[in-house]
Design a protein around this motif. Structure first.
Motif, PDB file in Angstrom:
ATOM      1  N   GLN A  65       6.532 -14.347  24.935  1.00 24.03           N
ATOM      2  CA  GLN A  65       6.414 -13.588  25.934  1.00 24.03           C
ATOM      3  C   GLN A  65       5.279 -11.928  25.798  1.00 24.03           C
ATOM      4  O   GLN A  65       4.947 -11.831  26.719  1.00 24.03           O
ATOM      5  CB  GLN A  65       7.896 -12.105  26.062  1.00 24.03           C
ATOM      6  CG  GLN A  65       9.164 -13.851  26.398  1.00 24.03           C
ATOM      7  CD  GLN A  65      10.044 -12.580  26.627  1.00 24.03           C
ATOM      8  OE1 GLN A  65      10.747 -12.126  26.699  1.00 24.03           O
ATOM      9  NE2 GLN A  65      11.408 -13.961  26.287  1.00 24.03           N
ATOM     10  N   ALA A  66       5.282 -11.971  24.300  1.00 21.47           N
ATOM     11  CA  ALA A  66       3.833 -10.619  23.914  1.00 21.47           C
ATOM     12  C   ALA A  66       2.445 -11.647  24.447  1.00 21.47           C
ATOM     13  O   ALA A  66       1.971 -10.232  25.506  1.00 21.47           O
ATOM     14  CB  ALA A  66       4.030 -10.304  22.443  1.00 21.47           C
ATOM     15  N   LEU A  67       2.506 -12.676  24.047  1.00 21.31           N
ATOM     16  CA  LEU A  67       1.387 -12.910  24.606  1.00 21.31           C
ATOM     17  C   LEU A  67       1.757 -13.539  25.855  1.00 21.31           C
ATOM     18  O   LEU A  67       0.143 -13.424  26.354  1.00 21.31           O
ATOM     19  CB  LEU A  67       1.461 -14.932  23.615  1.00 21.31           C
ATOM     20  CG  LEU A  67       1.499 -14.799  21.915  1.00 21.31           C
ATOM     21  CD1 LEU A  67       1.517 -16.304  21.657  1.00 21.31           C
ATOM     22  CD2 LEU A  67       0.340 -14.429  21.962  1.00 21.31           C
ATOM     23  N   VAL A  99      -0.281  -5.383  23.406  1.00 22.57           N
ATOM     24  CA  VAL A  99       0.977  -5.219  23.725  1.00 22.57           C
ATOM     25  C   VAL A  99       1.277  -5.114  22.231  1.00 22.57           C
ATOM     26  O   VAL A  99       1.092  -5.539  21.079  1.00 22.57           O
ATOM     27  CB  VAL A  99       1.569  -6.787  24.274  1.00 22.57           C
ATOM     28  CG1 VAL A  99       2.861  -6.703  24.393  1.00 22.57           C
ATOM     29  CG2 VAL A  99       0.918  -7.336  25.780  1.00 22.57           C
ATOM     30  N   THR A 100       2.069  -3.906  22.830  1.00 21.75           N
ATOM     31  CA  THR A 100       3.210  -3.397  21.310  1.00 21.75           C
ATOM     32  C   THR A 100       4.417  -4.157  21.224  1.00 21.75           C
ATOM     33  O   THR A 100       5.188  -4.538  22.063  1.00 21.75           O
ATOM     34  CB  THR A 100       3.248  -2.387  21.006  1.00 21.75           C
ATOM     35  OG1 THR A 100       3.657  -1.635  19.619  1.00 21.75           O
ATOM     36  CG2 THR A 100       3.628  -1.180  22.186  1.00 21.75           C
ATOM     37  N   ALA A 101       5.295  -4.382  19.720  1.00 25.16           N
ATOM     38  CA  ALA A 101       6.271  -5.093  19.550  1.00 25.16           C
ATOM     39  C   ALA A 101       7.283  -4.200  20.243  1.00 25.16           C
ATOM     40  O   ALA A 101       8.392  -4.282  19.795  1.00 25.16           O
ATOM     41  CB  ALA A 101       6.318  -5.583  18.170  1.00 25.16           C
ATOM     42  N   ASP A 112       0.741  -5.894  18.814  1.00 29.20           N
ATOM     43  CA  ASP A 112       0.231  -4.761  17.164  1.00 29.20           C
ATOM     44  C   ASP A 112       1.616  -5.595  17.249  1.00 29.20           C
ATOM     45  O   ASP A 112       2.568  -4.603  17.388  1.00 29.20           O
ATOM     46  CB  ASP A 112      -0.004  -3.641  18.260  1.00 29.20           C
ATOM     47  CG  ASP A 112       0.330  -2.427  16.621  1.00 29.20           C
ATOM     48  OD1 ASP A 112       0.789  -3.195  16.025  1.00 29.20           O
ATOM     49  OD2 ASP A 112      -0.124  -1.427  17.546  1.00 29.20           O
ATOM     50  N   ALA A 113       2.344  -6.045  16.707  1.00 28.04           N
ATOM     51  CA  ALA A 113       3.972  -6.072  16.161  1.00 28.04           C
ATOM     52  C   ALA A 113       3.837  -5.474  15.443  1.00 28.04           C
ATOM     53  O   ALA A 113       4.808  -5.141  14.537  1.00 28.04           O
ATOM     54  CB  ALA A 113       3.916  -7.747  15.141  1.00 28.04           C
ATOM     55  N   ALA A 114       2.666  -4.955  14.235  1.00 24.53           N
ATOM     56  CA  ALA A 114       2.843  -4.177  12.907  1.00 24.53           C
ATOM     57  C   ALA A 114       3.476  -2.360  13.545  1.00 24.53           C
ATOM     58  O   ALA A 114       4.142  -2.023  13.162  1.00 24.53           O
ATOM     59  CB  ALA A 114       1.678  -3.510  12.626  1.00 24.53           C
ATOM     60  N   VAL A 115       2.964  -2.425  15.176  1.00 21.04           N
ATOM     61  CA  VAL A 115       3.355  -0.981  15.658  1.00 21.04           C
ATOM     62  C   VAL A 115       2.308   0.196  15.305  1.00 21.04           C
ATOM     63  O   VAL A 115       3.310   1.375  15.005  1.00 21.04           O
ATOM     64  CB  VAL A 115       5.030  -0.794  15.889  1.00 21.04           C
ATOM     65  CG1 VAL A 115       4.816   0.645  16.830  1.00 21.04           C
ATOM     66  CG2 VAL A 115       5.589  -1.754  16.189  1.00 21.04           C
ATOM     67  N   VAL A 126      -3.802 -10.212  15.953  1.00 19.56           N
ATOM     68  CA  VAL A 126      -1.734 -10.029  15.194  1.00 19.56           C
ATOM     69  C   VAL A 126      -1.425  -9.334  14.264  1.00 19.56           C
ATOM     70  O   VAL A 126      -2.429  -8.970  12.997  1.00 19.56           O
ATOM     71  CB  VAL A 126      -1.790 -11.558  15.070  1.00 19.56           C
ATOM     72  CG1 VAL A 126      -0.200 -11.220  15.410  1.00 19.56           C
ATOM     73  CG2 VAL A 126      -1.561 -12.402  16.399  1.00 19.56           C
ATOM     74  N   THR A 127      -1.591  -7.737  14.532  1.00 15.89           N
ATOM     75  CA  THR A 127      -1.104  -7.182  13.515  1.00 15.89           C
ATOM     76  C   THR A 127       0.590  -7.239  12.716  1.00 15.89           C
ATOM     77  O   THR A 127       0.933  -8.215  13.427  1.00 15.89           O
ATOM     78  CB  THR A 127      -1.249  -5.522  13.869  1.00 15.89           C
ATOM     79  OG1 THR A 127       0.352  -4.860  14.679  1.00 15.89           O
ATOM     80  CG2 THR A 127      -2.208  -5.447  14.235  1.00 15.89           C
TER      81      THR A 127
END
Length: 300
Positions: free
Chosen positions: A137-139, A227-229, A208-211, A152-153
């Protein structure tokens, strides 16, 4: 049945395993006999009181656990499938429920489940229902196109790892940020580049999965997307960059497509360790330490 609950907010010590009546599925719901349930950062946040009320009323308690793998054992009214006995995975929505997936049984909306993958067991399957849809959904929010350069973090983590694989499958050029010693894993997941810092990194879009926030935004080109997680952690927009946060929503039909990708080997499930329900506090403490390269899974 046994279930993990909290009666007050705090550290791992507030977790309790209680005996509770078997939940009954309502209209449009199914009851799942839990075989495995993933432990996610959202569970730690819920336990700490970061969702909902500042405190729980006397006598009240809340359950934890968003993703589940198990077997359907009862159908609510209006539900024709999945049939009883079907192995499924599903996302248990809602943060104010008395019982969730960290239990021996859980009630789930029928349209939030999908048949479990055939290529892995249910313990591994339990790592899919939250993290893969979050990445997917982030993608979708980013709207990147084949050939775009995607940063991608937290790329070695659960959401980040699925994001790398899904982006690679979609034809994006993936720059994966994680620790230096994670490079072999990142390459295996499909990253085109593996980096340990943001120095010199430029991208069309960033997940930004690592925020990490603003430093990641600075790596995105003018007019790109970020997009942040973590909802509530969106940095202020600048330079025409679209900014958003992903808040995963149940979607059984799309989950079925992600399961199919797992069965084809496009997505890789990773389990760091398993814990019985009685050791839920130990699992929470271990997740809080960080550094895991796979999900912790509770097994009733």
């Amino acid at each position: 049945m046994r279930a993990v609950v909290i009666r007050r907010f705090g550290g791992p010590e507030v977790l309790e395993v209680i005996e509770a009546p078997l939940p009954e599925p309502g209209p449009g719901q199914v009851r799942v006999r839990v075989a495995a349930a993933g432990l996610n950062p959202a569970d730690l946040a819920a336990r700490a009181g970061l969702f909902g009320p500042a405190e729980l009323a006397p006598g009240e308690f809340l359950g934890l656990g968003w993703d589940v793998a198990g077997t359907v054992d009862a159908l609510g009214s209006g539900v024709s499938g999945p049939a009883e006995g079907t192995a499924v995975v599903g996302l248990v929505s809602g943060s104010g429920r008395r019982f969730k997936a960290h239990a021996e049984y859980v009630v789930v909306d029928a349209d939030a489940v999908a048949a479990a993958p055939s290529s892995v067991g249910l313990v591994h399957a339990a790592t899919l229902p939250v993290n893969a849809p979050t990445a997917d959904q982030a993608l979708g929010l980013l709207g990147a196109r084949p050939g775009d350069r995607l940063l991608v973090t937290g790329a070695a983590g659960a959401v980040g790892g699925f994001a790398v694989q899904l982006a690679h499958h979609a034809g994006l050029r993936v720059v994966a940020l994680a620790r230096a010693d994670d490079e072999p894993l990142l390459r295996e997941l499909g990253a085109d580049e593996a980096v340990a810092s943001l120095d010199g990194v430029r991208a069309d879009a960033a997940l930004d999965a690592a925020v990490l926030g603003s430093p990641v935004l600075a790596a995105v080109r003018d007019g790109g997307a970020y997009v942040t997680a973590r909802p509530g952690a969106v940095p202020a927009a600048e330079r025409g960059i679209r900014v958003a946060a992903v808040q995963v929503r149940p979607d059984g039909a799309r989950l079925a497509e992600l399961v199919a990708l797992a069965d084809r080997g496009v997505l890789t499930t990773r389990v760091a360790d398993t814990y019985p329900l009685a050791d839920a506090a130990k699992a929470h403490a271990r997740l809080a330490e960080g550094g895991l390269r796979g999900r912790l899974v509770l097994v009733p």
